[in-house]
Design an enzyme around this catalytic site. Structure first.
Site, PDB file in Angstrom:
ATOM      1  NE  ARG A 164      -4.045  -1.951   0.639  1.00 17.57           N
ATOM      2  CZ  ARG A 164      -4.009  -3.271   0.421  1.00 17.57           C
ATOM      3  NH1 ARG A 164      -3.289  -3.869  -0.511  1.00 17.57           N
ATOM      4  NH2 ARG A 164      -4.988  -3.933   0.921  1.00 17.57           N
ATOM      5  CB  SER A 236      -8.266  -2.461   4.884  1.00 18.16           C
ATOM      6  OG  SER A 236      -8.622  -3.837   4.054  1.00 18.16           O
ATOM      7  CD  GLU A 339      -5.608   0.100   2.869  1.00 20.39           C
ATOM      8  OE1 GLU A 339      -6.186  -0.569   3.157  1.00 20.39           O
ATOM      9  OE2 GLU A 339      -5.994   0.186   1.631  1.00 20.39           O
TER      10      GLU A 339
HETATM   11  N1  EPU Z   1      -9.146 -12.189  10.922  1.00 19.74           N
HETATM   12  C1  EPU Z   1      -9.839 -12.349  12.310  1.00 19.74           C
HETATM   13  N2  EPU Z   1     -10.989 -12.044  12.286  1.00 19.74           N
HETATM   14  C2  EPU Z   1     -11.772 -11.611  11.500  1.00 19.74           C
HETATM   15  C3  EPU Z   1     -11.445 -11.387  10.241  1.00 19.74           C
HETATM   16  C4  EPU Z   1     -10.048 -11.676   9.790  1.00 19.74           C
HETATM   17  O1  EPU Z   1      -8.866 -12.723  13.186  1.00 19.74           O
HETATM   18  O2  EPU Z   1     -13.118 -11.182  11.834  1.00 19.74           O
HETATM   19  C5  EPU Z   1      -8.012 -12.795  10.599  1.00 19.74           C
HETATM   20  C6  EPU Z   1      -8.119 -14.339  10.176  1.00 19.74           C
HETATM   21  O3  EPU Z   1      -6.931 -14.975  10.445  1.00 19.74           O
HETATM   22  C7  EPU Z   1      -7.662 -14.029   8.628  1.00 19.74           C
HETATM   23  C8  EPU Z   1      -6.750 -12.638   8.415  1.00 19.74           C
HETATM   24  O4  EPU Z   1      -7.311 -11.961   9.577  1.00 19.74           O
HETATM   25  O5  EPU Z   1      -7.077 -15.050   8.002  1.00 19.74           O
HETATM   26  C9  EPU Z   1      -6.521 -12.035   7.293  1.00 19.74           C
HETATM   27  O6  EPU Z   1      -8.161 -11.845   6.940  1.00 19.74           O
HETATM   28  P1  EPU Z   1      -8.407 -11.166   5.232  1.00 19.74           P
HETATM   29  O7  EPU Z   1      -7.989 -12.458   4.416  1.00 19.74           O
HETATM   30  O8  EPU Z   1      -9.755 -10.998   5.328  1.00 19.74           O
HETATM   31  O9  EPU Z   1      -7.385  -9.956   4.930  1.00 19.74           O
HETATM   32  P2  EPU Z   1      -6.913  -8.921   5.559  1.00 19.74           P
HETATM   33  O10 EPU Z   1      -5.444  -8.875   5.999  1.00 19.74           O
HETATM   34  O11 EPU Z   1      -7.522  -8.609   6.858  1.00 19.74           O
HETATM   35  C10 EPU Z   1      -6.178  -7.591   3.683  1.00 19.74           C
HETATM   36  C11 EPU Z   1      -6.293  -6.518   2.541  1.00 19.74           C
HETATM   37  C12 EPU Z   1      -7.563  -6.385   2.208  1.00 19.74           C
HETATM   38  C13 EPU Z   1      -7.771  -7.717   1.307  1.00 19.74           C
HETATM   39  C14 EPU Z   1      -7.645  -9.058   1.968  1.00 19.74           C
HETATM   40  C15 EPU Z   1      -7.603 -10.177   1.196  1.00 19.74           C
HETATM   41  C16 EPU Z   1      -5.057  -4.888   3.969  1.00 19.74           C
HETATM   42  C17 EPU Z   1      -4.937  -3.590   4.648  1.00 19.74           C
HETATM   43  N3  EPU Z   1      -6.351  -5.225   3.514  1.00 19.74           N
HETATM   44  O12 EPU Z   1      -7.183  -7.730   4.435  1.00 19.74           O
HETATM   45  O13 EPU Z   1      -7.922  -5.440   1.389  1.00 19.74           O
HETATM   46  O14 EPU Z   1      -9.231  -7.879   0.491  1.00 19.74           O
HETATM   47  O15 EPU Z   1      -6.344  -8.854   2.631  1.00 19.74           O
HETATM   48  O16 EPU Z   1      -6.211 -10.184   0.243  1.00 19.74           O
HETATM   49  O17 EPU Z   1      -4.037  -5.251   3.652  1.00 19.74           O
HETATM   50  C18 EPU Z   1      -8.550  -3.020   1.270  1.00 19.74           C
HETATM   51  O18 EPU Z   1      -7.538  -2.739   1.184  1.00 19.74           O
HETATM   52  O19 EPU Z   1      -9.557  -2.482   1.567  1.00 19.74           O
HETATM   53  C19 EPU Z   1      -9.184  -4.616   1.422  1.00 19.74           C
HETATM   54  C20 EPU Z   1     -10.381  -5.077   1.588  1.00 19.74           C
END
Ligand code: EPU
Length: 343
Positions: A164, A236, A339
């Site tokens: 990002r 996010s 972000e």
């Molecule tokens: N998790 C929890 N509780 C929850 C949800 C998630 O503990 O309620 C943990 C889980 O272990 C899960 C991990 O968080 O495996 C990662 O969650 P997720 O795959 O939803 O991804 P994220 O790291 O929270 C990032 C991006 C998203 C993107 C997803 C998928 C950032 C800041 N965000 O989120 O991007 O869609 O990965 O690749 O890196 C955005 O930038 O607006 C966005 C949605």
């Protein structure tokens, strides 16, 4: 065509749906417009805005907001091989380009499907999802250089892209106005399936196509993220922090005290550092679903703060943000960074 609106309402132009105004809003639809617009006579400062999907306005903006509404998708001959190049107007909706590529059976942007925002912003923010980042498909960027007063072509490799992050957000902040992005796509299969639960969401005997991956990603995102038609948010809200192995070991210790001795903390290795999902920390601190006035931590994905009432104020969003940052700093010794850009 140049369109100038004084005291413009921005509430439908920011996905958080903050009820804010700017002193002037300028819309342009070509590079010629950019040369002709008389920005010096308009309120300062000038800010460039895309789809408004990664911004939080703290209040009315005293200057001029410029929206580069340049459209068009044009195939370019750059080099032979399995790559195909498309020059896309900065004002095209990024997901519409993803849909276009998938419909043509071309590989590259399918994992980025349904990310809100426009093409110009994809190159500033290096948007990313499911193991792919915009930088992986950005060949070059055409922009107006406000210092040298000329159009320039910048290679993706020169933008210092990171998680990002890019030069457009730091060293070059405010210097370039992006008019086109040239993306490099592939005609041969380039599936990226190793992020999170993506592989297991695809039926084993399915023939992999960009369209199948796009549909799968859309299905996953619709389950986890708020529907932008119904609920305001900026996706996010925080970046996922990257910490040392020693720091991670301390977090595991805390998590095991809270959740039992066998508990596994979700994480990803990034070189010799560890990326810990901020969503996990926010959930562990009990913030899921928590409200502050009209602002709320989204139940299905706590990395997202939503305008739950439709009338949340910037102060309520920022109040919730600060509460999350303070609680996580105290519990885990990590300072989360938003972000979402605060204007
Ligand atoms: N998790 C929890 N509780 C929850 C949800 C998630 O503990 O309620 C943990 C889980 O272990 C899960 C991990 O968080 O495996 C990662 O969650 P997720 O795959 O939803 O991804 P994220 O790291 O929270 C990032 C991006 C998203 C993107 C997803 C998928 C950032 C800041 N965000 O989120 O991007 O869609 O990965 O690749 O890196 C955005 O930038 O607006 C966005 C949605």
């Amino acid at each position: 065509m140049i369109n100038v609106t004084r005291s413009a309402d921005l509430s439908t132009r920011n996905t958080f749906r903050m009820k804010v105004r700017c002193a002037a809003l300028v819309e342009i639809s070509s590079e010629e417009d950019l040369l002709q617009a008389d920005f010096a006579s308009l309120p300062q400062p000038l800010m460039v805005m895309g789809g408004g999907s990664n911004l939080l306005f703290r209040g009315d903006f005293p200057g001029t907001v410029l929206h580069v509404g340049i459209k068009g998708v044009e195939e370019k001959e750059i080099s032979p091989g399995d790559a195909v190049y498309f020059r896309v107007g900065a004002g095209e909706v990024f997901d519409e380009f993803c849909a276009f590529a998938a419909a043509k059976g071309l590989w590259g942007p399918e994992n980025l499907s349904l990310i809100p925002g426009e093409v110009g912003a994809s190159a500033v923010q290096n948007i990313g999802a499911y193991g792919v980042e915009a930088k992986d498909i950005i060949h070059s960027i055409r922009a107006w250089d406000t210092q040298e007063k000329c159009f320039v072509d910048i290679q993706g490799a020169d933008c210092a892209y990171g998680y990002r992050a890019s030069n457009f957000k730091t060293a070059w902040k405010g210097r370039y106005i992006i008019t086109y992005v040239t993306y490099r796509l592939w005609t041969t299969p380039h599936p990226i399936l190793d992020y999170g639960g993506l592989r297991k969401s695809i039926p084993e005997c399915a023939t992999l196509t960009p369209g199948l991956l796009r549909d799968t990603i859309i299905g996953i995102r619709r389950k986890k993220l708020p529907d932008p038609e119904e609920t305001g948010s900026a996706g996010s809200f925080f970046c996922n922090p990257v910490i040392s192995q020693e720091h991670f070991a301390r977090i595991v210790e805390t998590a095991r005290k809270d959740n039992g001795p066998e508990y596994e903390v979700p994480h990803y290795e990034v070189g010799d550092m560890i990326k810990v999902p901020a969503a996990w920390m926010i959930e562990q601190c009990g913030f899921k679903g928590q409200r502050l006035g009209g602002a709320q931590v989204y139940q299905n994905q706590p990395l997202v703060i939503v305008n739950a009432s439709g009338h949340a104020t910037p102060d309520e969003i920022i109040g919730l943000e600060n509460k999350i940052i303070d609680t996580i700093r105290t519990k885990y010794g990590i300072t989360l960074h938003p972000e979402v850009e605060h204007i």
